[in-house]
Design a protein around this motif. Structure first.
Motif, PDB file in Angstrom:
ATOM      1  N   LEU A 104     -38.409 -14.313   6.946  1.00 22.82           N
ATOM      2  CA  LEU A 104     -37.028 -14.580   7.365  1.00 22.82           C
ATOM      3  C   LEU A 104     -36.613 -13.516   8.375  1.00 22.82           C
ATOM      4  CD1 LEU A 104     -35.130 -16.865   6.697  1.00 22.82           C
ATOM      5  CD2 LEU A 104     -33.945 -15.389   5.098  1.00 22.82           C
ATOM      6  N   ASP A 105     -36.766 -13.894   9.633  1.00 21.53           N
ATOM      7  CA  ASP A 105     -36.465 -12.960  10.721  1.00 21.53           C
ATOM      8  C   ASP A 105     -34.967 -12.990  11.032  1.00 21.53           C
ATOM      9  OD1 ASP A 105     -37.029 -11.434  13.260  1.00 21.53           O
ATOM     10  OD2 ASP A 105     -36.089 -13.255  14.025  1.00 21.53           O
ATOM     11  N   GLY A 106     -34.424 -11.797  11.284  1.00 22.14           N
ATOM     12  CA  GLY A 106     -33.010 -11.740  11.639  1.00 22.14           C
ATOM     13  C   GLY A 106     -32.138 -11.353  10.458  1.00 22.14           C
ATOM     14  N   SER A 107     -32.780 -10.684   9.499  1.00 25.11           N
ATOM     15  CA  SER A 107     -32.092 -10.379   8.227  1.00 25.11           C
ATOM     16  C   SER A 107     -30.680  -9.845   8.404  1.00 25.11           C
ATOM     17  CB  SER A 107     -32.900  -9.341   7.440  1.00 25.11           C
ATOM     18  OG  SER A 107     -34.210  -9.786   7.338  1.00 25.11           O
TER      19      SER A 107
ATOM     20  N   ARG B 114     -27.297 -12.272  27.299  1.00 27.61           N
ATOM     21  CA  ARG B 114     -27.194 -12.970  26.029  1.00 27.61           C
ATOM     22  C   ARG B 114     -28.002 -12.188  24.997  1.00 27.61           C
ATOM     23  NH1 ARG B 114     -24.406 -15.083  29.054  1.00 27.61           N
ATOM     24  NH2 ARG B 114     -24.025 -17.315  29.543  1.00 27.61           N
ATOM     25  N   TYR B 115     -27.423 -11.881  23.854  1.00 28.24           N
ATOM     26  CA  TYR B 115     -28.178 -11.166  22.825  1.00 28.24           C
ATOM     27  C   TYR B 115     -27.600 -11.484  21.453  1.00 28.24           C
ATOM     28  CZ  TYR B 115     -31.044  -7.563  20.640  1.00 28.24           C
ATOM     29  OH  TYR B 115     -31.972  -6.911  19.868  1.00 28.24           O
ATOM     30  N   VAL B 116     -28.426 -12.162  20.602  1.00 24.73           N
ATOM     31  CA  VAL B 116     -27.978 -12.554  19.265  1.00 24.73           C
ATOM     32  C   VAL B 116     -28.362 -11.477  18.247  1.00 24.73           C
ATOM     33  CG1 VAL B 116     -28.234 -14.311  17.430  1.00 24.73           C
ATOM     34  CG2 VAL B 116     -28.194 -14.997  19.842  1.00 24.73           C
ATOM     35  N   GLY B 117     -29.545 -10.899  18.452  1.00 23.78           N
ATOM     36  CA  GLY B 117     -30.035  -9.915  17.489  1.00 23.78           C
ATOM     37  C   GLY B 117     -30.938 -10.538  16.449  1.00 23.78           C
ATOM     38  N   SER B 118     -31.251 -11.836  16.608  1.00 23.78           N
ATOM     39  CA  SER B 118     -32.298 -12.499  15.828  1.00 23.78           C
ATOM     40  C   SER B 118     -33.371 -12.904  16.817  1.00 23.78           C
ATOM     41  CB  SER B 118     -31.771 -13.767  15.161  1.00 23.78           C
ATOM     42  OG  SER B 118     -31.093 -13.489  13.980  1.00 23.78           O
ATOM     43  N   LEU B 119     -34.598 -12.417  16.607  1.00 23.33           N
ATOM     44  CA  LEU B 119     -35.652 -12.731  17.576  1.00 23.33           C
ATOM     45  C   LEU B 119     -35.807 -14.235  17.745  1.00 23.33           C
ATOM     46  CD1 LEU B 119     -38.016 -12.025  19.432  1.00 23.33           C
ATOM     47  CD2 LEU B 119     -39.467 -11.861  17.392  1.00 23.33           C
TER      48      LEU B 119
ATOM     49  N   ALA C 160     -36.262  -8.821  26.082  1.00 25.04           N
ATOM     50  CA  ALA C 160     -37.034  -7.569  26.061  1.00 25.04           C
ATOM     51  C   ALA C 160     -36.580  -6.689  24.906  1.00 25.04           C
ATOM     52  CB  ALA C 160     -36.871  -6.813  27.374  1.00 25.04           C
ATOM     53  N   TYR C 161     -37.556  -6.236  24.117  1.00 26.56           N
ATOM     54  CA  TYR C 161     -37.284  -5.167  23.170  1.00 26.56           C
ATOM     55  C   TYR C 161     -38.263  -4.029  23.483  1.00 26.56           C
ATOM     56  CZ  TYR C 161     -34.850  -3.037  19.347  1.00 26.56           C
ATOM     57  OH  TYR C 161     -34.009  -2.209  18.618  1.00 26.56           O
ATOM     58  N   PRO C 162     -37.876  -3.160  24.425  1.00 33.38           N
ATOM     59  CA  PRO C 162     -38.799  -2.113  24.882  1.00 33.38           C
ATOM     60  C   PRO C 162     -38.976  -1.030  23.820  1.00 33.38           C
ATOM     61  CG  PRO C 162     -36.884  -2.357  26.353  1.00 33.38           C
ATOM     62  CD  PRO C 162     -36.574  -3.089  25.100  1.00 33.38           C
TER      63      PRO C 162
ATOM     64  N   LEU D 144     -40.443  -4.340  17.184  1.00 34.14           N
ATOM     65  CA  LEU D 144     -40.922  -5.620  16.662  1.00 34.14           C
ATOM     66  C   LEU D 144     -42.392  -5.533  16.265  1.00 34.14           C
ATOM     67  CD1 LEU D 144     -38.966  -7.924  19.130  1.00 34.14           C
ATOM     68  CD2 LEU D 144     -38.368  -7.232  16.815  1.00 34.14           C
ATOM     69  N   ARG D 145     -42.767  -6.354  15.262  1.00 32.47           N
ATOM     70  CA  ARG D 145     -44.108  -6.265  14.678  1.00 32.47           C
ATOM     71  C   ARG D 145     -45.072  -7.169  15.448  1.00 32.47           C
ATOM     72  NH1 ARG D 145     -39.931  -4.583  10.950  1.00 32.47           N
ATOM     73  NH2 ARG D 145     -39.045  -6.505  11.746  1.00 32.47           N
ATOM     74  N   LEU D 146     -46.251  -6.657  15.675  1.00 25.43           N
ATOM     75  CA  LEU D 146     -47.254  -7.350  16.482  1.00 25.43           C
ATOM     76  C   LEU D 146     -47.760  -8.619  15.808  1.00 25.43           C
ATOM     77  CD1 LEU D 146     -49.189  -7.518  18.931  1.00 25.43           C
ATOM     78  CD2 LEU D 146     -50.752  -6.002  17.664  1.00 25.43           C
TER      79      LEU D 146
HETATM   80  P1  P6P Z   1     -31.653  -4.587  16.991  1.00 22.67           P
HETATM   81  C1  P6P Z   1     -33.944  -8.547  13.314  1.00 22.67           C
HETATM   82  O1  P6P Z   1     -33.707  -7.539  12.355  1.00 22.67           O
HETATM   83  C2  P6P Z   1     -35.064  -8.083  14.234  1.00 22.67           C
HETATM   84  O2  P6P Z   1     -36.201  -7.759  13.502  1.00 22.67           O
HETATM   85  C3  P6P Z   1     -35.353  -9.175  15.255  1.00 22.67           C
HETATM   86  O3  P6P Z   1     -35.139 -10.440  14.739  1.00 22.67           O
HETATM   87  C4  P6P Z   1     -34.408  -8.847  16.398  1.00 22.67           C
HETATM   88  O4  P6P Z   1     -34.893  -9.267  17.653  1.00 22.67           O
HETATM   89  C5  P6P Z   1     -34.313  -7.322  16.321  1.00 22.67           C
HETATM   90  O5  P6P Z   1     -34.636  -6.946  14.976  1.00 22.67           O
HETATM   91  C6  P6P Z   1     -32.909  -6.835  16.626  1.00 22.67           C
HETATM   92  O6  P6P Z   1     -32.955  -5.420  16.608  1.00 22.67           O
HETATM   93  O7  P6P Z   1     -32.132  -3.142  17.001  1.00 22.67           O
HETATM   94  O8  P6P Z   1     -31.216  -5.048  18.366  1.00 22.67           O
HETATM   95  O9  P6P Z   1     -30.631  -4.891  15.924  1.00 22.67           O
END
Ligand code: P6P
Length: 335
Positions: free
Chosen positions: A125-128, A243-248, A263-265, A275-277
């Motif tokens: 469950l991504d985006g906890s 645009r940025y939701v914060g859920s990948l 981008a998540y540098p 982020l996990r590979l």
């Molecule tokens: P940040 C959600 O917790 C997550 O693992 C991804 O789904 C999302 O892209 C990233 O972390 C968001 O991270 O640091 O921007 O809150």
């Protein structure tokens, strides 16, 4: 016949193509197919359907909030994270085609009772962080063939990958190596129906997706790219919208459908990236490349990175080929 709502021609009977029929159709061209792969895809779809029901009912069932435990990532485990993980493990345990699983919620590789041909890596469950505020979250998975490398195979060995988005509708985006196809869950029927055949990531987009709150932590080259993409330059089609939701899953899905760049540098807080590979970057990279897009760690192709551990992290840049290439030029000092 095309009805007024859906852009896709409805079947004469009004019954669409189910995920099972679509996957089986793709197997027709595979001599010697045993059905094990198709069965695995259907098991994954079943797990997503079950998680869908739990996510939808969570607010009523006291399933929001934290379990009080901390996972291998050092993150507080949300009740729904743990439940989604348990659902996936239970469903895959029953599918004898799955030999082992790797999960964001499991410190070690979990060997299952079936001596099947496949390994599944997933973020259940991504985006906890968005669960309790009803923002889209999702499940991300990739499938490898069981072999000497176990789960630590590079993403270029992936044979299938997908993600679900539990949003206004529950969609499942899947590739088995023959393009990317989107399915939408009809909750009344409990079936996924093909709704987005042959998804293509546009060659170029008009939005960029990055957590600007990390700006002071980025490498100078990332800051230079960030300043460029939001500068006023009509000839270069700038600025891009942010645009940025914060859920990948949500940010990646929008980028896959409409183009642009996510981008998540790496940054000073997460020097290896956040982020996990295995179960975030690789499945997304596989899907974007299958859809004609691109995925790098800023310079190198994500799918060529050889994992050292189940929970390796990586910088992740996904999106339209043109936009990812421009980002890469900044990272290489060419711009
Ligand atoms: P940040 C959600 O917790 C997550 O693992 C991804 O789904 C999302 O892209 C990233 O972390 C968001 O991270 O640091 O921007 O809150």
């Amino acid at each position: 016949m095309t009805d007024s709502i859906s852009p896709f021609p409805a079947a004469p009977t009004g019954v669409g193509t189910t995920l099972e029929a679509h996957v089986l159709g793709g197997m027709r061209g595979s001599p010697g197919a045993t059905g094990e792969f198709a069965s695995l895809m259907n098991s994954l779809a079943l797990a997503v359907r079950i998680i869908h029901t739990r996510v939808r009912a969570a607010g009523l069932a006291g399933m929001l909030g934290y379990t009080g435990e901390t996972n291998v990532q050092g993150e507080e485990v949300q009740k729904l994270d743990a439940l989604a993980n348990d659902v996936l493990v239970a469903v895959l345990e029953r599918n004898k085609g799955c030999a082992m699983v790797a999960s964001e919620e499991l410190e070690e590789l979990r060997v299952l009772s079936g001596n099947g041909k496949y390994i599944v890596a997933f973020d259940p469950l991504d985006g906890s962080s968005n669960i309790d505020v009803n923002i889209s979250i999702g499940t991300i998975f990739s499938v490898l063939r069981a072999g000497p490398g176990g789960a630590l195979q590079p993403g270029n060995k992936i044979v299938a990958a997908g993600y679900s988005v539990y949003g206004s509708a529950t969609t499942l985006v899947l590739s088995t190596g023959h393009g990317v196809h989107g399915f939408t869950l009809d909750p009344g029927v409990g079936e996924f129906f093909l709704s987005h055949p042959g998804l293509q990531c546009p060659e170029r987009g008009s939005t960029y997706s990055i957590n600007e709150g990390n700006l002071t932590r980025w490498d100078e080259r990332v800051r230079k790219w960030d300043g460029w993409i939001k500068s006023e330059d009509e000839e270069q089609g700038l600025p891009y919208g942010h645009r940025y939701v914060g859920s990948l899953v949500a940010d990646a899905h929008r980028t896959l459908m409409k183009g642009g760049i996510f981008a998540y540098p790496a940054d000073s807080k997460s020097p290896g990236g956040k982020l996990r590979l295995l179960y975030e970057a690789n499945p997304m990279a596989y899907l974007f490349e299958q859809a004609g897009g691109a995925a790098t760690n800023g310079v190198d192709r994500i799918l060529d990175i050889v994992p050292r551990g189940l929970h390796d992290r990586t910088p992740l840049v996904l999106g339209s080929k043109h936009d990812v290439q421009a980002y890469r030029q900044f990272m290489l000092g060419e711009r």
